[in-house]
Design a protein around this motif. Structure first.
Motif, PDB file in Angstrom:
ATOM      1  N   ALA A 122       0.844  -1.192   0.000  1.00  0.00           N
ATOM      2  CA  ALA A 122       0.000   0.000   0.000  1.00  0.00           C
ATOM      3  C   ALA A 122       0.875   1.235   0.000  1.00  0.00           C
ATOM      4  CB  ALA A 122      -0.925   0.020   1.216  1.00  0.00           C
ATOM      5  N   ALA A 123       0.384   2.290  -0.640  1.00  0.00           N
ATOM      6  CA  ALA A 123       1.059   3.582  -0.589  1.00  0.00           C
ATOM      7  C   ALA A 123       0.504   4.397   0.571  1.00  0.00           C
ATOM      8  CB  ALA A 123       0.862   4.339  -1.902  1.00  0.00           C
ATOM      9  N   LEU A 124       1.304   5.288   1.085  1.00  0.00           N
ATOM     10  CA  LEU A 124       0.853   6.227   2.113  1.00  0.00           C
ATOM     11  C   LEU A 124      -0.025   7.303   1.489  1.00  0.00           C
ATOM     12  CD1 LEU A 124       4.050   6.935   4.222  1.00  0.00           C
ATOM     13  CD2 LEU A 124       1.883   6.097   5.122  1.00  0.00           C
ATOM     14  N   GLY A 125      -1.133   7.638   2.161  1.00  0.00           N
ATOM     15  CA  GLY A 125      -1.920   8.795   1.783  1.00  0.00           C
ATOM     16  C   GLY A 125      -1.622   9.964   2.701  1.00  0.00           C
ATOM     17  N   ASN A 126      -2.074  11.147   2.337  1.00  0.00           N
ATOM     18  CA  ASN A 126      -1.811  12.301   3.202  1.00  0.00           C
ATOM     19  C   ASN A 126      -2.539  12.183   4.541  1.00  0.00           C
ATOM     20  OD1 ASN A 126      -3.916  13.002   0.981  1.00  0.00           O
ATOM     21  ND2 ASN A 126      -4.509  14.346   2.668  1.00  0.00           N
ATOM     22  N   HIS A 127      -3.710  11.561   4.558  1.00  0.00           N
ATOM     23  CA  HIS A 127      -4.449  11.471   5.820  1.00  0.00           C
ATOM     24  C   HIS A 127      -3.848  10.445   6.783  1.00  0.00           C
ATOM     25  CE1 HIS A 127      -7.669  14.324   5.232  1.00  0.00           C
ATOM     26  NE2 HIS A 127      -7.815  13.902   3.995  1.00  0.00           N
ATOM     27  N   GLU A 128      -2.907   9.656   6.342  1.00  0.00           N
ATOM     28  CA  GLU A 128      -2.204   8.762   7.266  1.00  0.00           C
ATOM     29  C   GLU A 128      -1.442   9.555   8.334  1.00  0.00           C
ATOM     30  OE1 GLU A 128      -4.039   6.353   5.722  1.00  0.00           O
ATOM     31  OE2 GLU A 128      -2.663   6.512   4.026  1.00  0.00           O
ATOM     32  N   PHE A 129      -1.154  10.822   8.057  1.00  0.00           N
ATOM     33  CA  PHE A 129      -0.350  11.637   8.966  1.00  0.00           C
ATOM     34  C   PHE A 129      -1.198  12.452   9.946  1.00  0.00           C
ATOM     35  CE2 PHE A 129       2.268  10.658   5.362  1.00  0.00           C
ATOM     36  CZ  PHE A 129       3.542  10.495   5.879  1.00  0.00           C
ATOM     37  N   ASN A 130      -2.526  12.407   9.808  1.00  0.00           N
ATOM     38  CA  ASN A 130      -3.388  13.297  10.588  1.00  0.00           C
ATOM     39  C   ASN A 130      -3.269  13.104  12.093  1.00  0.00           C
ATOM     40  OD1 ASN A 130      -6.280  13.476   8.337  1.00  0.00           O
ATOM     41  ND2 ASN A 130      -4.249  14.380   8.190  1.00  0.00           N
ATOM     42  N   TYR A 131      -2.997  11.870  12.540  1.00  0.00           N
ATOM     43  CA  TYR A 131      -2.952  11.594  13.973  1.00  0.00           C
ATOM     44  C   TYR A 131      -1.527  11.569  14.514  1.00  0.00           C
ATOM     45  CZ  TYR A 131      -7.819  10.230  13.272  1.00  0.00           C
ATOM     46  OH  TYR A 131      -9.156  10.217  12.955  1.00  0.00           O
ATOM     47  N   GLY A 132      -0.570  12.007  13.693  1.00  0.00           N
ATOM     48  CA  GLY A 132       0.808  12.064  14.141  1.00  0.00           C
ATOM     49  C   GLY A 132       1.598  10.826  13.750  1.00  0.00           C
ATOM     50  N   LEU A 133       2.909  10.953  13.867  1.00  0.00           N
ATOM     51  CA  LEU A 133       3.804   9.891  13.397  1.00  0.00           C
ATOM     52  C   LEU A 133       3.786   8.675  14.311  1.00  0.00           C
ATOM     53  CD1 LEU A 133       6.830  12.033  12.170  1.00  0.00           C
ATOM     54  CD2 LEU A 133       5.068  10.922  10.789  1.00  0.00           C
ATOM     55  N   LEU A 185       4.058   6.292  -3.974  1.00  0.00           N
ATOM     56  CA  LEU A 185       4.267   7.741  -3.933  1.00  0.00           C
ATOM     57  C   LEU A 185       3.109   8.397  -3.201  1.00  0.00           C
ATOM     58  CD1 LEU A 185       5.366   8.218  -7.651  1.00  0.00           C
ATOM     59  CD2 LEU A 185       6.852   8.464  -5.658  1.00  0.00           C
ATOM     60  N   THR A 186       3.435   9.354  -2.341  1.00  0.00           N
ATOM     61  CA  THR A 186       2.395  10.042  -1.588  1.00  0.00           C
ATOM     62  C   THR A 186       2.312  11.500  -2.022  1.00  0.00           C
ATOM     63  OG1 THR A 186       1.473  10.337   0.629  1.00  0.00           O
ATOM     64  CG2 THR A 186       3.855  10.683   0.375  1.00  0.00           C
ATOM     65  N   ASN A 187       1.516  12.283  -1.291  1.00  0.00           N
ATOM     66  CA  ASN A 187       1.213  13.630  -1.764  1.00  0.00           C
ATOM     67  C   ASN A 187       2.105  14.688  -1.130  1.00  0.00           C
ATOM     68  OD1 ASN A 187      -0.451  16.169  -2.275  1.00  0.00           O
ATOM     69  ND2 ASN A 187      -1.618  14.592  -3.358  1.00  0.00           N
ATOM     70  N   PRO A 188       2.701  15.575  -1.927  1.00  0.00           N
ATOM     71  CA  PRO A 188       3.565  16.626  -1.358  1.00  0.00           C
ATOM     72  C   PRO A 188       2.818  17.607  -0.472  1.00  0.00           C
ATOM     73  CG  PRO A 188       3.192  16.998  -3.705  1.00  0.00           C
ATOM     74  CD  PRO A 188       2.654  15.637  -3.405  1.00  0.00           C
ATOM     75  N   GLY A 189       1.487  17.625  -0.573  1.00  0.00           N
ATOM     76  CA  GLY A 189       0.695  18.520   0.256  1.00  0.00           C
ATOM     77  C   GLY A 189       0.757  18.200   1.742  1.00  0.00           C
ATOM     78  N   ILE A 190       1.252  17.022   2.089  1.00  0.00           N
ATOM     79  CA  ILE A 190       1.392  16.668   3.511  1.00  0.00           C
ATOM     80  C   ILE A 190       2.227  17.711   4.247  1.00  0.00           C
ATOM     81  CG2 ILE A 190       2.338  14.932   5.103  1.00  0.00           C
ATOM     82  CD1 ILE A 190       1.798  12.872   2.797  1.00  0.00           C
ATOM     83  N   ALA A 191       3.237  18.237   3.567  1.00  0.00           N
ATOM     84  CA  ALA A 191       4.104  19.251   4.188  1.00  0.00           C
ATOM     85  C   ALA A 191       3.315  20.487   4.601  1.00  0.00           C
ATOM     86  CB  ALA A 191       5.214  19.638   3.220  1.00  0.00           C
ATOM     87  N   VAL A 192       2.198  20.731   3.932  1.00  0.00           N
ATOM     88  CA  VAL A 192       1.339  21.870   4.254  1.00  0.00           C
ATOM     89  C   VAL A 192       0.236  21.450   5.215  1.00  0.00           C
ATOM     90  CG1 VAL A 192      -0.316  23.514   3.283  1.00  0.00           C
ATOM     91  CG2 VAL A 192       1.825  23.040   2.078  1.00  0.00           C
ATOM     92  N   TRP A 193      -0.517  20.404   4.839  1.00  0.00           N
ATOM     93  CA  TRP A 193      -1.720  20.030   5.591  1.00  0.00           C
ATOM     94  C   TRP A 193      -1.406  19.481   6.983  1.00  0.00           C
ATOM     95  CZ3 TRP A 193      -2.622  16.940   0.614  1.00  0.00           C
ATOM     96  CH2 TRP A 193      -3.033  17.798  -0.413  1.00  0.00           C
ATOM     97  N   ASP A 194      -0.284  18.787   7.132  1.00  0.00           N
ATOM     98  CA  ASP A 194       0.077  18.230   8.434  1.00  0.00           C
ATOM     99  C   ASP A 194       1.427  18.760   8.906  1.00  0.00           C
ATOM    100  OD1 ASP A 194      -1.815  16.377   9.761  1.00  0.00           O
ATOM    101  OD2 ASP A 194      -1.885  15.510   7.756  1.00  0.00           O
ATOM    102  N   ARG A 195       1.619  20.046   8.680  1.00  0.00           N
ATOM    103  CA  ARG A 195       2.886  20.685   9.056  1.00  0.00           C
ATOM    104  C   ARG A 195       3.213  20.454  10.527  1.00  0.00           C
ATOM    105  NH1 ARG A 195       2.214  26.347   7.567  1.00  0.00           N
ATOM    106  NH2 ARG A 195       2.859  25.677   5.478  1.00  0.00           N
ATOM    107  N   ALA A 196       2.192  20.501  11.378  1.00  0.00           N
ATOM    108  CA  ALA A 196       2.440  20.357  12.819  1.00  0.00           C
ATOM    109  C   ALA A 196       3.050  19.007  13.169  1.00  0.00           C
ATOM    110  CB  ALA A 196       1.126  20.540  13.590  1.00  0.00           C
TER     111      ALA A 196
END
Length: 577
Positions: A122-133, A185-196
């Motif tokens: 499976a590839a990582l999606g951007n929402h995989e990062f929503n709850y933290g690493l 491949l995942t989405n470069p928007g993670i750097a913006v959407w889950d910056r925290a």
């Protein structure tokens, strides 16, 4: 179990030897954007899922489709992939991240289901990062297959923080083994959407750039190369100039990077049964497919290969299968029924009462108590951290949201706010707030008069979550949206407490972390000074407010601070949706 007629009518059987050459047909199945949908269940409505097209959702239904395909062609002739966004999106996903977080011993129900079904990668999606690493790494450890992301790089080393690819060998081909390279491949928007969660830890370069680096290596080890890409097919981006890479570029990837045979597309939540793109370097066709989100569809790709010195791809094709055509796999139901029932009990817990029914159905077209309630709670929380006048912004996330009269449950309140966003407060000037609202007003098309119109006649091609509505806490923030005017000149009469808002006037503005991080590419908001960021989930703030108040009275949130007008006359929308 429901038998599917497509198995032999729309299927190519494994091909026999032709003129002494060995042939083999590999079937690759794909899902994407499952978003925590395990069963065909709507936790907000407390009943089986249904939509206007009568789709079904969930991994339990996907499992039945997968079983049917494997029974038809042979399990050894199939692979199963996913293109990301798995562990966020439903109360079930929230529960096992926040209420009863997954541990080494308690496996995430989505991981347990995917393991039982037998995913290959499976590839990582951007929402995989929503709850933290920490949650993501725990989920990763629970999987019995690799979680791939060639463009999620460790800031310190510059190397992929997750496996970039995997080579899967198919041994039973009635000939030499077939090596299949799978690049994630995942989405470069993670750097913006889950910056925290990721700033200073991970960086996310573009899909095309990283594929140019990794595909030659994967190709050298493989006979067939498939990319699982959490990026929409059609070139577009909501990121503006915040990152130098597009959000959606799977078709550009297929055109630009030589050596790719197929792309399983994700992120865009659209259905692409089959699309071919010609690679500009090799001239060869590349197959693209995207199944509909939440497990509504399963992509089915078939690759006809011939062996001469090595396996060569002769032809490929794809289609999508609908999960509404089958029953849930009883094996998955038995395995995870208890986890599901715990979530049902949680969301149905009563937390207060509502003195009258409250609906968000018309919140896109008029000021409603439902959205004023959200904005009020956000503004109250921000007011604890600032002495500036407080304005709050929120969007009509869920058109179906409704809180009934009488007892109120967690699911009733959660239905108003279906995303796992957190509250952020920033400082904006009056001029910046006006610019922001002008961007929000892009939600509507231009009209010649006040109507009446249907909802479709006034709505532009803008997601509901990118239409923010403003509310003043201590004094009304009033304005008209004049949709007879062109985009950029629609906000009329912006005033605070009855006084026109001066360009230099300063507000503390409550927004969600997605918007503050740049989601939607609204002006000023991402660069505005941050006044408040305590990682408080907005949905939980709403639930806590109802618990504390005991009674939710829509009359307390009645008002009409903003209006939709055409040349000063209120626009009439003749619909309840």
């Amino acid at each position: 179990m429901v038998k599917c007629e497509w198995l032999w009518s729309g299927y190519a059987r494994p091909q026999p030897e032709v003129s002494g050459l060995r042939t083999f047909t590999l079937t690759v199945l794909g899902t994407t954007d499952l978003h925590g949908n395990l069963f065909n269940w709507d936790y907000y409505l407390d009943r089986e899922f249904d939509d206007f097209a009568h789709n079904d959702v969930g991994l339990a239904k996907v499992s039945t489709l997968v079983n049917e395909v494997r029974a038809a062609v042979g399990r050894h002739r199939t692979l199963l992939l996913d293109a990301g966004d798995t562990i966020q999106g439903t109360p079930l996903a929230y529960y096992y991240a926040k209420v009863e977080p997954i541990t080494r011993t308690h496996v995430h129900p989505m991981a347990a289901a995917m393991n039982a079904i037998g995913y290959t990668a499976a590839a990582l999606g951007n929402h995989e990062f929503n709850y933290g690493l920490d949650v993501l790494r725990t989920f990763e450890r629970q999987l019995e297959f690799p979680l791939l992301a060639a463009n999620a790089l460790d800031v310190t080393t510059g190397q992929p923080a997750f496996p970039p690819y995997v080579i899967h060998t198919v041994w039973r081909t009635d000939g030499p083994p077939l090596r299949v390279g799978i690049l994630g491949l995942t989405n470069p928007g993670i750097a913006v959407w889950d910056r925290a969660h990721v700033e200073g830890v991970l960086t996310f370069p573009g899909l095309v750039e990283q594929a140019l680096h990794w595909v030659p290596e994967v190709r050298s080890k493989s006979d067939l190369v498939i990319v699982a890409a959490h990026s929409g097919a059609d070139l577009s981006s909501s990121l503006g100039d915040q990152v130098p890479f597009p959000e959606n570029c799977a078709e550009l990837l297929a055109e630009t990077v030589p050596g790719i045979d197929a792309v399983l597309v994700g992120h865009a939540h659209v259905e692409i049964p089959e699309r071919f793109v010609t690679n500009k370097v090799t001239g060869r066709p590349v197959l693209l497919t995207e199944p509909l989100y939440w497990g509504k569809r399963l992509s089915l790709m078939e690759f006809d290969l011939r062996f001469s010195q090595r396996w060569e791809l002769v032809a490929s094709r794809s289609s999508v299968l609908t999960s509404a055509s089958v029953e849930e796999d009883p094996r998955i139901v038995r395995l995870l029924r208890h986890d599901h029932e715990k979530v049902v009990s949680y969301v149905n817990a009563h937390i207060g009462t509502c003195s009258a029914a409250m609906s968000a159905a018309r919140s896109r077209f008029e000021d409603t108590p439902a959205l004023r309630f959200i904005n009020h709670v956000q503004a109250l929380e921000l007011a604890k951290s600032t002495s500036l006048p407080v304005v709050s912004l929120c969007a009509p996330f869920n058109r179906a949201a409704a809180i009934p009269s009488g007892e109120v449950s967690i699911r009733d309140v959660a239905g108003l706010y279906i995303f796992d966003n957190t509250l952020v407060g920033v400082r904006l000037t009056g001029a910046q707030l006006r610019d922001f609202l002008e961007e929000s007003a892009r939600y509507f098309v231009s009209v010649d008069g006040p109507g009446p119109f249907s909802a479709d006649e006034v709505s532009a091609d803008v997601p509901d979550y990118n239409f923010d509505i403003a509310y003043g806490l201590s004094a009304p923030l009033t304005y008209d949206i004049d949709i007879s005017q062109p985009v950029g000149s629609r906000i009329v009469g912006l005033a605070y407490g009855g006084v026109p808002v001066a360009d230099s006037f300063e507000f503390a503005v409550a927004v969600n972390n997605y918007r503050q991080a740049g989601g939607g590419d609204f002006p000023h908001i991402a660069s505005a000074p941050v006044l408040h960021n305590q990682q408080q989930e907005i949905r939980q703030l709403l639930i806590d407010w109802v618990k504390a108040a005991g009674v939710l009275n829509p009359a307390d949130f009645a008002g009409s601070d903003w209006r939709l007008v055409a040349d000063g006359t209120p626009v009439v929308i003749s619909t309840n949706g």
